[in-house]
Scaffold this active site. Structure first.
Site, PDB file in Angstrom:
ATOM      1  CB  CYS A  26      -0.940  -0.013   1.192  1.00 11.10           C
ATOM      2  SG  CYS A  26      -1.940  -1.498   1.246  1.00 11.10           S
ATOM      3  CG  HIS A  61      -3.420   3.171   1.854  1.00 14.07           C
ATOM      4  ND1 HIS A  61      -3.942   2.743   0.664  1.00 14.07           N
ATOM      5  CD2 HIS A  61      -3.415   2.083   2.679  1.00 14.07           C
ATOM      6  CE1 HIS A  61      -4.236   1.461   0.762  1.00 14.07           C
ATOM      7  NE2 HIS A  61      -3.925   1.030   1.973  1.00 14.07           N
ATOM      8  CG  ASN A  75      -6.686  -1.323   0.909  1.00 11.36           C
ATOM      9  OD1 ASN A  75      -5.924  -0.881   0.059  1.00 11.36           O
ATOM     10  ND2 ASN A  75      -6.280  -1.745   2.078  1.00 11.36           N
TER      11      ASN A  75
HETATM   12  N1  ACO Z   1     -18.240  -9.766   8.095  1.00 11.58           N
HETATM   13  C1  ACO Z   1     -18.740 -10.114   9.290  1.00 11.58           C
HETATM   14  N2  ACO Z   1     -17.977 -10.451  10.345  1.00 11.58           N
HETATM   15  C2  ACO Z   1     -16.652 -10.458  10.156  1.00 11.58           C
HETATM   16  C3  ACO Z   1     -16.056 -10.116   8.936  1.00 11.58           C
HETATM   17  C4  ACO Z   1     -16.918  -9.765   7.876  1.00 11.58           C
HETATM   18  N3  ACO Z   1     -16.450  -9.421   6.664  1.00 11.58           N
HETATM   19  N4  ACO Z   1     -14.726 -10.182   9.081  1.00 11.58           N
HETATM   20  C5  ACO Z   1     -14.476 -10.565  10.330  1.00 11.58           C
HETATM   21  N5  ACO Z   1     -15.646 -10.720  10.981  1.00 11.58           N
HETATM   22  C6  ACO Z   1     -15.839 -11.127  12.364  1.00 11.58           C
HETATM   23  C7  ACO Z   1     -14.677 -11.898  12.942  1.00 11.58           C
HETATM   24  O1  ACO Z   1     -14.728 -13.252  12.597  1.00 11.58           O
HETATM   25  C8  ACO Z   1     -14.885 -11.672  14.417  1.00 11.58           C
HETATM   26  O2  ACO Z   1     -15.873 -12.536  14.847  1.00 11.58           O
HETATM   27  P1  ACO Z   1     -15.773 -13.229  16.321  1.00 11.58           P
HETATM   28  O3  ACO Z   1     -15.794 -12.070  17.289  1.00 11.58           O
HETATM   29  O4  ACO Z   1     -16.987 -14.088  16.363  1.00 11.58           O
HETATM   30  O5  ACO Z   1     -14.471 -13.957  16.315  1.00 11.58           O
HETATM   31  C9  ACO Z   1     -15.457 -10.256  14.489  1.00 11.58           C
HETATM   32  O6  ACO Z   1     -15.948  -9.957  13.164  1.00 11.58           O
HETATM   33  C10 ACO Z   1     -14.435  -9.203  14.868  1.00 11.58           C
HETATM   34  O7  ACO Z   1     -13.254  -9.433  14.103  1.00 11.58           O
HETATM   35  P2  ACO Z   1     -12.021  -8.503  14.256  1.00 11.58           P
HETATM   36  O8  ACO Z   1     -10.926  -9.042  13.368  1.00 11.58           O
HETATM   37  O9  ACO Z   1     -11.733  -8.278  15.696  1.00 11.58           O
HETATM   38  O10 ACO Z   1     -12.593  -7.167  13.632  1.00 11.58           O
HETATM   39  P3  ACO Z   1     -11.930  -5.758  13.602  1.00 11.58           P
HETATM   40  O11 ACO Z   1     -12.754  -4.782  14.319  1.00 11.58           O
HETATM   41  O12 ACO Z   1     -10.470  -5.824  13.928  1.00 11.58           O
HETATM   42  O13 ACO Z   1     -12.085  -5.387  12.068  1.00 11.58           O
HETATM   43  C11 ACO Z   1     -10.700  -5.296  10.129  1.00 11.58           C
HETATM   44  C12 ACO Z   1     -11.448  -6.194  11.082  1.00 11.58           C
HETATM   45  C13 ACO Z   1     -11.714  -4.402   9.408  1.00 11.58           C
HETATM   46  C14 ACO Z   1      -9.995  -6.175   9.105  1.00 11.58           C
HETATM   47  C15 ACO Z   1      -9.689  -4.434  10.912  1.00 11.58           C
HETATM   48  O14 ACO Z   1      -8.865  -5.233  11.721  1.00 11.58           O
HETATM   49  C16 ACO Z   1      -8.822  -3.639  10.002  1.00 11.58           C
HETATM   50  O15 ACO Z   1      -9.273  -2.745   9.326  1.00 11.58           O
HETATM   51  N6  ACO Z   1      -7.516  -3.910   9.988  1.00 11.58           N
HETATM   52  C17 ACO Z   1      -6.619  -3.232   9.112  1.00 11.58           C
HETATM   53  C18 ACO Z   1      -6.406  -4.130   7.986  1.00 11.58           C
HETATM   54  C19 ACO Z   1      -6.285  -3.444   6.681  1.00 11.58           C
HETATM   55  O16 ACO Z   1      -6.751  -2.361   6.426  1.00 11.58           O
HETATM   56  N7  ACO Z   1      -5.657  -4.181   5.794  1.00 11.58           N
HETATM   57  C20 ACO Z   1      -5.542  -3.764   4.473  1.00 11.58           C
HETATM   58  C21 ACO Z   1      -4.164  -3.884   3.952  1.00 11.58           C
HETATM   59  S1  ACO Z   1      -3.003  -2.999   4.897  1.00 11.58           S
HETATM   60  C22 ACO Z   1      -3.454  -1.458   4.747  1.00 11.58           C
HETATM   61  O17 ACO Z   1      -3.977  -1.086   3.735  1.00 11.58           O
HETATM   62  C23 ACO Z   1      -3.195  -0.578   5.888  1.00 11.58           C
END
Ligand code: ACO
Length: 335
Positions: A115, A262, A292
């Site tokens: 990214c 980003h 993204n």
């Molecule tokens: N739909 C429904 N539920 C979901 C989904 C989905 N798409 N994805 C995960 N869940 C569930 C999980 O299984 C979990 O369930 P559980 O509590 O029963 O175990 C629950 O939602 C919470 O999951 P978390 O991983 O704790 O959710 P979080 O609030 O951290 O959000 C996310 C996840 C959006 C991926 C977040 O961690 C994030 O944005 N991270 C940054 C990652 C990113 O942006 N990566 C892109 C590349 S790097 C960059 O560009 C910076």
């Protein structure tokens, strides 16, 4: 501050026409429009059609940037393509772009910083112009992530989209904005820290894990992410990337006209902006429509904002990005 060496002469972008909405994803994995919007800010993303490859999107964005810059492909001295989704492992996607543009022989290579790739490319291009070795440099950020995402993995497949953005850089040549301030790339700072290398990767398909029936079966050739690891470091480092680049210019966040972050996640962007003390109306955003797009995200957003007339000549834009590696960076540009 030393005067800028390089300046953005033109910008362009390409988004494939096919839209995949959150409602479409609800039919593919166990997710909901509400979850995706609340956690990420994304409503829809673009998906490249079956026959389209990374270099096709990159070439379309490049053509548009060359036209805006009034530079012909034949004038290019260097082509840099930032991508983690190349057409193939070898040769570089940049040479396919060179071929499709009909550019003459010149160095053409890819940069892999996920990214943050576009900011890495911008910084490299600036060095070549600063040294006097090059005059016209094409920098493209492009990703075809839909082909490397595991469409059964709801934790990653909802995040990403396809697209390309491009800029043509040339010598700043002492160009001044209406207020007498120098136009160009005022500062760029790029960094990597391998400590979190395993938190976001495509583990299979390289020399560490060559493709095999087992790798394909287990989808180890698709994106794997520890989302919370990335979230925590992204919030911290997007802020520091912007701050460190600003410090190099002697400016403060309230002196820039726009933040062009980003587009990873609305919550990450909001956190970073509030830490910088910048109001949300100064933060450029298109994550709701585009998702993204990794390396492509900043140049797509920048081009959209320039073409819509929001960002004007003479405006100062702070760009910042973080991604797999982890790699991150910030750049301050007066358009
Ligand atoms: N739909 C429904 N539920 C979901 C989904 C989905 N798409 N994805 C995960 N869940 C569930 C999980 O299984 C979990 O369930 P559980 O509590 O029963 O175990 C629950 O939602 C919470 O999951 P978390 O991983 O704790 O959710 P979080 O609030 O951290 O959000 C996310 C996840 C959006 C991926 C977040 O961690 C994030 O944005 N991270 C940054 C990652 C990113 O942006 N990566 C892109 C590349 S790097 C960059 O560009 C910076």
């Amino acid at each position: 501050m030393t005067p800028p060496a390089s300046r953005i002469l033109g910008t362009g972008h390409f988004l494939p026409p096919t839209i995949r909405t959150n409602a479409d994803l609800e039919r593919m994995v166990e997710t909901s429009d509400e979850w995706i919007r609340e956690r990420t800010g994304i409503r829809e993303r673009r998906i490249a059609s079956e026959g389209m490859v990374t270099s096709d999107m990159a070439t379309a964005a490049a053509r548009s940037a060359l036209e805006a810059a009034e530079v012909s492909a034949a004038e290019l001295d260097l082509i840099i393509v930032a991508t983690v989704t190349p057409d193939m492992p070898m040769p570089a996607t940049a040479v396919f772009v060179q071929q499709k543009l009909g550019a003459r022989a010149c160095p053409a290579f890819d940069v892999s910083a996920a990214c943050a790739g576009f900011i890495f490319g911008l910084s490299i291009a600036d060095q070549f112009i600063r040294s006097g070795a090059m005059k016209r440099v094409l920098v493209v950020g492009v990703e075809l992530l839909s082909r490397v995402v595991n469409w059964d993995d709801r934790t990653t497949c909802v995040l990403f989209g396809d697209g390309a953005g491009a800029v043509v850089l040339g010598p700043a040549g002492g160009a001044l904005a209406a207020d007498g301030q120098p136009r160009g790339l005022l500062a760029a700072k790029i960094q990597s820290d391998g400590a979190l290398a395993q938190s976001l990767m495509i583990p299979g398909g390289g020399t560490a894990m060559p493709l095999s029936a087992e790798v394909l079966e287990e989808k180890r050739h698709k994106v794997f992410m520890r989302g919370q690891d990335i979230f925590k470091v992204a919030v911290k480092n997007l802020y520091s990337a912007t701050k460190e680049a600003l410090d190099l210019t002697g400016m403060t966040a309230d002196q820039v006209d726009w933040i062009c972050p980003h587009q990873a996640n609305l919550r990450i962007i909001d956190f970073a902006a509030s830490k910088l003390g910048v109001s949300s109306d100064k933060v450029l955003m298109n994550i709701d429509r585009v998702g993204n797009t990794s390396s492509a995200s900043i140049p797509i957003l920048l081009d959209e904002s320039i073409r819509s007339g929001k960002v004007r000549p003479g405006d100062t834009v702070a760009m910042c990005a973080l991604g797999a590696g982890i790699s991150w960076g910030g750049a301050i540009v007066r358009i």
